[in-house]
Write an enzyme that holds these catalytic residues in place. Structure first.
Site, PDB file in Angstrom:
ATOM      1  N   TRP A  49       0.854  -1.178   0.000  1.00 44.02           N
ATOM      2  CA  TRP A  49       0.000   0.000   0.000  1.00 44.02           C
ATOM      3  C   TRP A  49       0.891   1.230   0.000  1.00 44.02           C
ATOM      4  O   TRP A  49       1.571   1.505   0.983  1.00 44.02           O
ATOM      5  CB  TRP A  49      -0.930   0.011   1.206  1.00 44.02           C
ATOM      6  CG  TRP A  49      -1.831   1.226   1.226  1.00 44.02           C
ATOM      7  CD1 TRP A  49      -2.174   2.018   0.155  1.00 44.02           C
ATOM      8  CD2 TRP A  49      -2.472   1.811   2.367  1.00 44.02           C
ATOM      9  NE1 TRP A  49      -3.001   3.039   0.554  1.00 44.02           N
ATOM     10  CE2 TRP A  49      -3.196   2.937   1.910  1.00 44.02           C
ATOM     11  CE3 TRP A  49      -2.517   1.474   3.720  1.00 44.02           C
ATOM     12  CZ2 TRP A  49      -3.950   3.737   2.766  1.00 44.02           C
ATOM     13  CZ3 TRP A  49      -3.265   2.270   4.573  1.00 44.02           C
ATOM     14  CH2 TRP A  49      -3.976   3.394   4.105  1.00 44.02           C
ATOM     15  N   ARG A  50       0.872   1.953  -1.119  1.00 51.22           N
ATOM     16  CA  ARG A  50       1.615   3.201  -1.225  1.00 51.22           C
ATOM     17  C   ARG A  50       0.756   4.313  -0.632  1.00 51.22           C
ATOM     18  O   ARG A  50       0.017   4.989  -1.324  1.00 51.22           O
ATOM     19  CB  ARG A  50       1.968   3.456  -2.685  1.00 51.22           C
ATOM     20  CG  ARG A  50       3.234   2.747  -3.147  1.00 51.22           C
ATOM     21  CD  ARG A  50       4.499   3.365  -2.530  1.00 51.22           C
ATOM     22  NE  ARG A  50       4.589   4.771  -2.868  1.00 51.22           N
ATOM     23  CZ  ARG A  50       5.130   5.229  -4.001  1.00 51.22           C
ATOM     24  NH1 ARG A  50       5.637   4.385  -4.885  1.00 51.22           N
ATOM     25  NH2 ARG A  50       5.171   6.516  -4.243  1.00 51.22           N
ATOM     26  N   GLU A  88      12.456  10.719  -2.574  1.00 49.23           N
ATOM     27  CA  GLU A  88      12.819   9.430  -3.169  1.00 49.23           C
ATOM     28  C   GLU A  88      11.766   8.924  -4.147  1.00 49.23           C
ATOM     29  O   GLU A  88      11.600   7.726  -4.345  1.00 49.23           O
ATOM     30  CB  GLU A  88      13.096   8.398  -2.068  1.00 49.23           C
ATOM     31  CG  GLU A  88      14.329   8.746  -1.254  1.00 49.23           C
ATOM     32  CD  GLU A  88      15.019   7.541  -0.630  1.00 49.23           C
ATOM     33  OE1 GLU A  88      14.749   6.403  -1.049  1.00 49.23           O
ATOM     34  OE2 GLU A  88      15.835   7.762   0.282  1.00 49.23           O
ATOM     35  N   HIS A 144      16.308   4.805  -2.866  1.00 51.74           N
ATOM     36  CA  HIS A 144      15.907   4.983  -4.259  1.00 51.74           C
ATOM     37  C   HIS A 144      16.709   6.121  -4.881  1.00 51.74           C
ATOM     38  O   HIS A 144      16.723   7.228  -4.350  1.00 51.74           O
ATOM     39  CB  HIS A 144      14.411   5.297  -4.356  1.00 51.74           C
ATOM     40  CG  HIS A 144      13.551   4.249  -3.725  1.00 51.74           C
ATOM     41  ND1 HIS A 144      13.424   4.136  -2.359  1.00 51.74           N
ATOM     42  CD2 HIS A 144      12.805   3.265  -4.270  1.00 51.74           C
ATOM     43  CE1 HIS A 144      12.625   3.118  -2.086  1.00 51.74           C
ATOM     44  NE2 HIS A 144      12.242   2.566  -3.227  1.00 51.74           N
ATOM     45  N   LYS A 171      16.437  -2.922   0.454  1.00 50.55           N
ATOM     46  CA  LYS A 171      15.957  -2.686  -0.906  1.00 50.55           C
ATOM     47  C   LYS A 171      16.682  -1.508  -1.532  1.00 50.55           C
ATOM     48  O   LYS A 171      16.840  -0.454  -0.907  1.00 50.55           O
ATOM     49  CB  LYS A 171      14.451  -2.403  -0.883  1.00 50.55           C
ATOM     50  CG  LYS A 171      13.861  -2.035  -2.238  1.00 50.55           C
ATOM     51  CD  LYS A 171      12.452  -1.498  -2.094  1.00 50.55           C
ATOM     52  CE  LYS A 171      11.946  -0.946  -3.412  1.00 50.55           C
ATOM     53  NZ  LYS A 171      10.699  -0.170  -3.251  1.00 50.55           N
ATOM     54  N   ARG A 213      13.725  -6.980 -13.058  1.00 52.86           N
ATOM     55  CA  ARG A 213      12.497  -7.306 -12.330  1.00 52.86           C
ATOM     56  C   ARG A 213      12.097  -8.768 -12.478  1.00 52.86           C
ATOM     57  O   ARG A 213      11.163  -9.225 -11.819  1.00 52.86           O
ATOM     58  CB  ARG A 213      11.362  -6.389 -12.802  1.00 52.86           C
ATOM     59  CG  ARG A 213      11.622  -4.916 -12.475  1.00 52.86           C
ATOM     60  CD  ARG A 213      10.453  -4.036 -12.884  1.00 52.86           C
ATOM     61  NE  ARG A 213      10.711  -2.636 -12.573  1.00 52.86           N
ATOM     62  CZ  ARG A 213      10.475  -2.046 -11.410  1.00 52.86           C
ATOM     63  NH1 ARG A 213       9.972  -2.753 -10.412  1.00 52.86           N
ATOM     64  NH2 ARG A 213      10.739  -0.766 -11.221  1.00 52.86           N
ATOM     65  N   GLN A 236       7.619  -1.056 -14.038  1.00 51.85           N
ATOM     66  CA  GLN A 236       6.855  -2.212 -13.569  1.00 51.85           C
ATOM     67  C   GLN A 236       6.068  -2.814 -14.727  1.00 51.85           C
ATOM     68  O   GLN A 236       5.479  -2.093 -15.535  1.00 51.85           O
ATOM     69  CB  GLN A 236       5.916  -1.816 -12.433  1.00 51.85           C
ATOM     70  CG  GLN A 236       6.634  -1.482 -11.147  1.00 51.85           C
ATOM     71  CD  GLN A 236       5.695  -0.992 -10.058  1.00 51.85           C
ATOM     72  OE1 GLN A 236       4.489  -0.895 -10.256  1.00 51.85           O
ATOM     73  NE2 GLN A 236       6.247  -0.657  -8.904  1.00 51.85           N
TER      74      GLN A 236
END
Length: 255
Positions: A49-50, A88, A144, A171, A213, A236
């Site tokens: 959930w962004r 980011e 990021h 990450k 990915r 994506q």
């Protein structure tokens, strides 16, 4: 090296095939819940959930209610809670105190994983991570870089630093300008997988970096992000394509 894998939902993070995560990106509670219901029926492992897209993101009570609704609709899929700061690549800026309160609330409300930007006031990161873990969630420390792809050793050093801060997983997402940048990210991923004890997640963003990915089975990246509608980051690809490619690659590649 023995990896510090951990349970999320019905899966073990850092073990087996890379986990597929679908972002939930919407402004309203109604649409967020609809997206969660849609995600529950997909062949994926978890959802992100962004929350920085949510119009009521700074209302802690509303965020908690919405999060619990997302968890209910996801069923046995794990939930990664992420406020991506503007610095980011996110939707908006946030004060450090609000960022901390939001993430701790998410952990208390039932998020399985919480994203912590490791270099957002880095001197506070270790303390932040411990508080979230104490509240009941695992932490993915993140970094990021939308401007460039650093040198291989620099990328490995960033991932190592995030592990040192106490995160359960680390990450790194970077932006390539040329093909060699993508290859460098893949090499950094493999090197970090060999050196670190926690799960590593990486990606080279944009169209040029798409291969990163779907190559986690080769490089050691423990998770990939795939789109089911709106994307949360450039590059994506649709979740159906990721699942199909991974199923094929996992038959051919043994970690």
């Amino acid at each position: 090296m023995m990896k510090k894998v951990f349970q999320i939902g019905s899966k073990v993070f850092g073990q087996g095939a890379p986990k597929i995560c679908v972002p939930i990106v919407a402004e309203s509670q109604e649409q967020i819940w609809k997206n969660a219901e849609k995600t529950s029926g997909l062949g994926t492992d978890l959802a992100e959930w962004r929350v920085d897209f949510y119009k009521d993101v700074l209302d802690a009570e509303k965020v908690a209610v919405t999060l619990k609704g997302v968890k209910k609709r996801l069923g046995d899929k794990a939930l990664l809670f992420t406020f991506r700061t503007k610095g980011e690549g996110g939707c908006r800026a946030i004060a450090p105190g609000d960022y901390d309160r939001l993430n701790e609330m998410a952990a208390l409300a039932g998020a399985d994983l919480v994203d912590v930007e490791a270099f957002f006031e880095e001197e506070q990161s270790a303390k932040r991570i411990k508080k979230i873990q104490a509240a009941g969630a695992r932490v993915i420390a993140s970094c990021h870089d939308f401007q460039k792809t650093p040198a291989v050793e620099e990328m490995v050093m960033r991932l190592q630093r995030m592990e040192e801060l106490g995160a359960d997983a680390v990450k790194l997402a970077v932006m390539p300008a040329k093909r060699q940048d993508v290859l460098n990210l893949l090499q950094a991923t493999l090197t970090a997988w060999e050196r670190l004890s926690v799960p590593v997640v990486t990606m080279s963003m944009g169209d040029l970096g798409v291969i990163s990915r779907i190559s986690g089975s080769l490089t050691g990246s423990a998770m990939t992000f795939a789109a089911a509608g709106a994307v949360s980051a450039p590059g994506q690809i649709p979740v159906e394509a990721v699942a199909e490619i991974q199923n094929f690659l996992n038959k051919e590649t043994k970690m």
